[in-house]
Design a protein around this motif. Structure first.
Motif, short mmCIF file in Angstrom:
data_model
loop_
_atom_site.label_atom_id
_atom_site.label_comp_id
_atom_site.label_asym_id
_atom_site.label_seq_id
_atom_site.Cartn_x
_atom_site.Cartn_y
_atom_site.Cartn_z
N ARG A 18 1.41 -0.07 9.05
CA ARG A 18 2.30 0.53 8.05
C ARG A 18 3.47 1.19 8.77
NH1 ARG A 18 -2.34 2.90 3.83
NH2 ARG A 18 -3.53 0.96 3.89
N GLN A 60 -6.16 -5.92 1.68
CA GLN A 60 -6.51 -5.77 0.27
C GLN A 60 -6.58 -7.09 -0.50
OE1 GLN A 60 -7.55 -3.01 -1.21
NE2 GLN A 60 -7.92 -4.23 -3.04
N LYS A 81 -9.32 -9.54 0.86
CA LYS A 81 -10.73 -9.25 0.57
C LYS A 81 -11.04 -9.52 -0.89
CE LYS A 81 -10.36 -4.15 0.25
NZ LYS A 81 -11.03 -2.92 0.62
N GLU A 132 0.86 -1.19 0.00
CA GLU A 132 0.00 0.00 0.00
C GLU A 132 0.89 1.23 0.00
OE1 GLU A 132 -3.25 0.20 -0.24
OE2 GLU A 132 -4.07 -1.70 0.44
N HIS A 151 -2.64 4.46 -6.40
CA HIS A 151 -3.48 3.90 -5.33
C HIS A 151 -2.80 2.61 -4.85
CE1 HIS A 151 -6.83 3.11 -2.83
NE2 HIS A 151 -7.43 2.25 -3.62
N HIS A 152 -3.10 1.50 -5.44
CA HIS A 152 -2.30 0.28 -5.23
C HIS A 152 -2.39 -0.55 -6.50
CE1 HIS A 152 -6.08 -1.69 -4.55
NE2 HIS A 152 -6.30 -1.05 -3.42
N ARG A 197 -11.39 -3.19 -8.94
CA ARG A 197 -10.14 -3.95 -9.00
C ARG A 197 -9.96 -4.64 -10.35
NH1 ARG A 197 -9.62 -1.36 -4.19
NH2 ARG A 197 -11.07 -2.20 -2.66
N1 ASP Z 1 -6.68 -1.25 0.64
C1 ASP Z 1 -6.89 0.14 0.31
C2 ASP Z 1 -6.23 1.01 1.35
O1 ASP Z 1 -5.91 0.56 2.43
C3 ASP Z 1 -8.31 0.51 0.25
C4 ASP Z 1 -9.05 -0.13 -0.86
O2 ASP Z 1 -8.61 -0.02 -2.00
O3 ASP Z 1 -10.09 -0.74 -0.57
O4 ASP Z 1 -6.06 2.20 1.14
#
Ligand code: ASP
Length: 589
Positions: A223, A201, A204, A177, A452-453, A493
């Protein structure tokens, strides 16, 4: 039970009843032979009266009693004599006449008072060292209770919407992240480590592959970041994920939750607009100079490059010649700012990357300010009318590359918010920011990072830009913002292996590395992964705003201090050599 009632619940209707109470001595007053003290528990405070005519014995016991002793009281509820009521206390119409007092536990003199509100508050490290005492204070107790109500509301609401709460492991594998991982050495597998999740992430998303359809969790995220500002090594998110949804389905779900929750948990807070405004990332930056704009007040950034296209002002000229822009904000009723105030603002502007600060004050005698003598009368009139400035206003300019200009004016906008008190703290200006760039260029490491990721879906129409210009790829990511804070991020996603693989490659991962780190995700996408998306609103920050607290530590029961230490238990701390040996670890001095 040690008690028949709580300290907060007794009222006139209880008059005449014999009750047993248990709690802490909150305050104490001696009045010529009669002793009064306030007994406190989580539910409130009640006045206990020790009258030697009722029980001499109690007077003897109470002689030694000090602040914060834990007592059990047996007594009779009595309506207070006329004129003796205390309208500031929920129990202020009654008192309890003690017939028996049992000392359950005495207390040493506390390192700080817990009964004096916020006056003379102890310094933060002392408060955190004795957090269990700090939490006895009314404000802190209310914060913790509010936090409970927020989480309870979320759970109930999502349950009704068919979400299921699923716990995911804390001992897991690195989930990027954008922060450093906390690692846990394995005793069983020498030299191998778990990583604490930066968020759930991946898990889920795998729950969506598992067909769970709607998942949520009150999730702890870890983190290891530098402790600047308002960060905690571990924090809590409402983590959620949904299958077969588009962006707007996720936004509507979360907006519905917050719209129902705010009035239920904090009726005095007002949501500024419903439905919430939706801004593109680009608009947010152009209009507010921030991707987390505070929408409680105006002062938008206005492009006035056209007005000054033929300007003689060197500062403006050189900006436009270099391909930059000239933008401004209008600060109401600030034309008469002192030289010193303008100097301070200039320093602020410089801290955001400006070379200087040009101003025009609109006064009865015409333009004043640092740009006044360089601006032609017709330009002054034109800019005034374009930005709608009236007499008494101060126009602040930034002229530079677009990104610098937006950052500088966005920063100054917030300075004026605080200086002129433009934002009501009881207003919650929620908004969605959408359509973020997919990648950010990392100048230091000369590579692309995920904005974002890496699990975020790029805009399908931008896919051809993979080969040509990744910087121009936008994604289906979104943020919830409120009052200048980022409250949540999320995205639709990637559920296709080929796209996910491409993203990892673009982020500079070698094929073997991709396999090693994310092979499980890629494989899962090959077994019928549904389209899915979700988000993760931060709980600490939300409660902070609802409780009007300045930082998230005030709404976390046992936070780390600003240096990431637990000063109460003194952690992190060294461990026994034997433990290190078991973990196959040697400390290098
Ligand atoms: N995992 C992401 C975060 O912690 C949030 C997400 O994309 O649902 O920022």
């Amino acid at each position: 039970m040690y008690k028949t009632h709580t300290c907060g619940e007794l009222r006139v209707v209880h008059a005449g009843q014999k009750v047993t109470l248990a709690g802490w001595v909150h305050r104490r007053r001696d009045h010529g032979g009669v002793v009064f003290f306030d007994l406190r528990d989580r539910y409130g405070i009640v006045q206990i009266t020790i009258n030697p005519d009722v029980s001499k014995e109690t007077l003897n016991v109470v002689a030694d009693v000090r602040f914060e002793w834990v007592l059990q009281i047996v007594g009779t509820v009595q309506k207070r004599p006329a004129g003796m009521e205390n309208p500031n206390m929920a129990t202020g119409e009654i008192e309890v006449i003690a017939s028996e007092i049992n000392v359950l536990n005495p207390a040493k003199t506390l390192p700080f008072m817990v009964n004096n509100g916020d006056t003379n508050e102890a310094d933060e490290n002392t408060r955190l060292k004795y957090r269990y005492l700090d939490l006895r204070r009314e404000r802190m107790r209310e914060n913790i209770i509010l936090r409970h109500r927020v989480i309870k509301f979320m759970r109930d609401y999502l349950d009704k919407q068919n979400f299921i709460e699923i716990e995911t492991p804390i001992l897991f594998k690195a989930t990027p992240e954008g922060a450093r991982d906390y690692l846990v050495p394995s005793r069983v597998y020498p030299g191998q480590f778990y990583a604490l999740p930066q968020s759930p992430q991946q898990l889920k998303q795998l729950l969506m592959v598992a067909g769970m359809d709607r998942y949520f969790q009150i999730a702890r995220c870890f983190r290891d970041e530098d402790q600047r500002g308002d960060r905690q090594p571990e924090f809590t998110q409402l983590d959620l994920e949904m299958s077969f949804v588009h962006r707007d389905d996720v936004l509507a779900m979360v907006e519905g939750l917050y719209t129902a929750m705010i009035p239920a948990v904090t009726p005095h807070k007002k949501i500024l607009s419903s439905p919430w405004p939706v801004l593109s990332y680009t608009d947010a930056i152009e209009k507010y100079g921030s991707d987390k704009p505070d929408l409680r007040f105006g002062m938008q950034l206005i492009d006035v490059s056209d007005v000054f296209a033929k300007s003689d002002f060197r500062v403006f000229q050189s900006a436009t010649e270099a391909g930059g822009v000239i933008k401004c904000i209008v600060a109401p009723d600030s034309a008469d700012m002192s030289r010193r105030e303008v100097d301070e603002l200039t320093e602020v502007a410089k801290s955001f990357g400006a070379k200087g600060l040009a101003t025009l004050a609109v006064t009865a005698e015409g333009p004043k300010g640092t740009a006044a003598k360089f601006v032609k009368p017709e330009e002054f009139e034109a800019v005034k009318s374009k930005v709608g400035a009236k007499q008494g206003d101060l126009i602040l300019f930034a002229a530079d590359q677009r990104a610098v200009v937006n950052k500088v004016l966005g920063g100054l906008r917030l300075v004026f918010r605080d200086k002129l008190d433009l934002a009501d703290k009881d207003v919650m200006a929620f908004a969605w920011v959408v359509d973020f760039p997919m990648f950010e260029w990392n100048e230091e490491e000369k590579k692309w990072d995920a904005a974002h990721h890496p699990f975020t879906m790029p805009k399908m129409e931008d896919l051809p830009k993979f080969e040509t210009n990744p910087g121009e790829i936008f994604s289906d990511a979104y943020d919830m913002v409120c009052n200048g804070y980022e409250m949540a991020s999320g995205s639709i996603r990637i559920h296709r292996r080929d796209i996910q693989f491409k993203i990892f490659q673009l982020l500079g991962l070698k094929d073997e590395e991709i396999q090693l780190k994310f092979g499980h995700m890629l494989e899962a996408f090959e077994y019928g992964a549904p389209p899915h998306g979700g988000m993760a609103p931060g709980i600490d920050r939300l409660v902070m705003l609802l409780a009007d607290e300045p930082n998230i530590r005030e709404v976390i029961a046992f936070p780390k201090n600003s240096g990431a230490r637990d000063v109460m238990a003194d952690a992190p701390s060294s461990v026994e050599p034997k433990q290190l040996k078991e973990l196959h670890i040697k400390i290098v001095e």
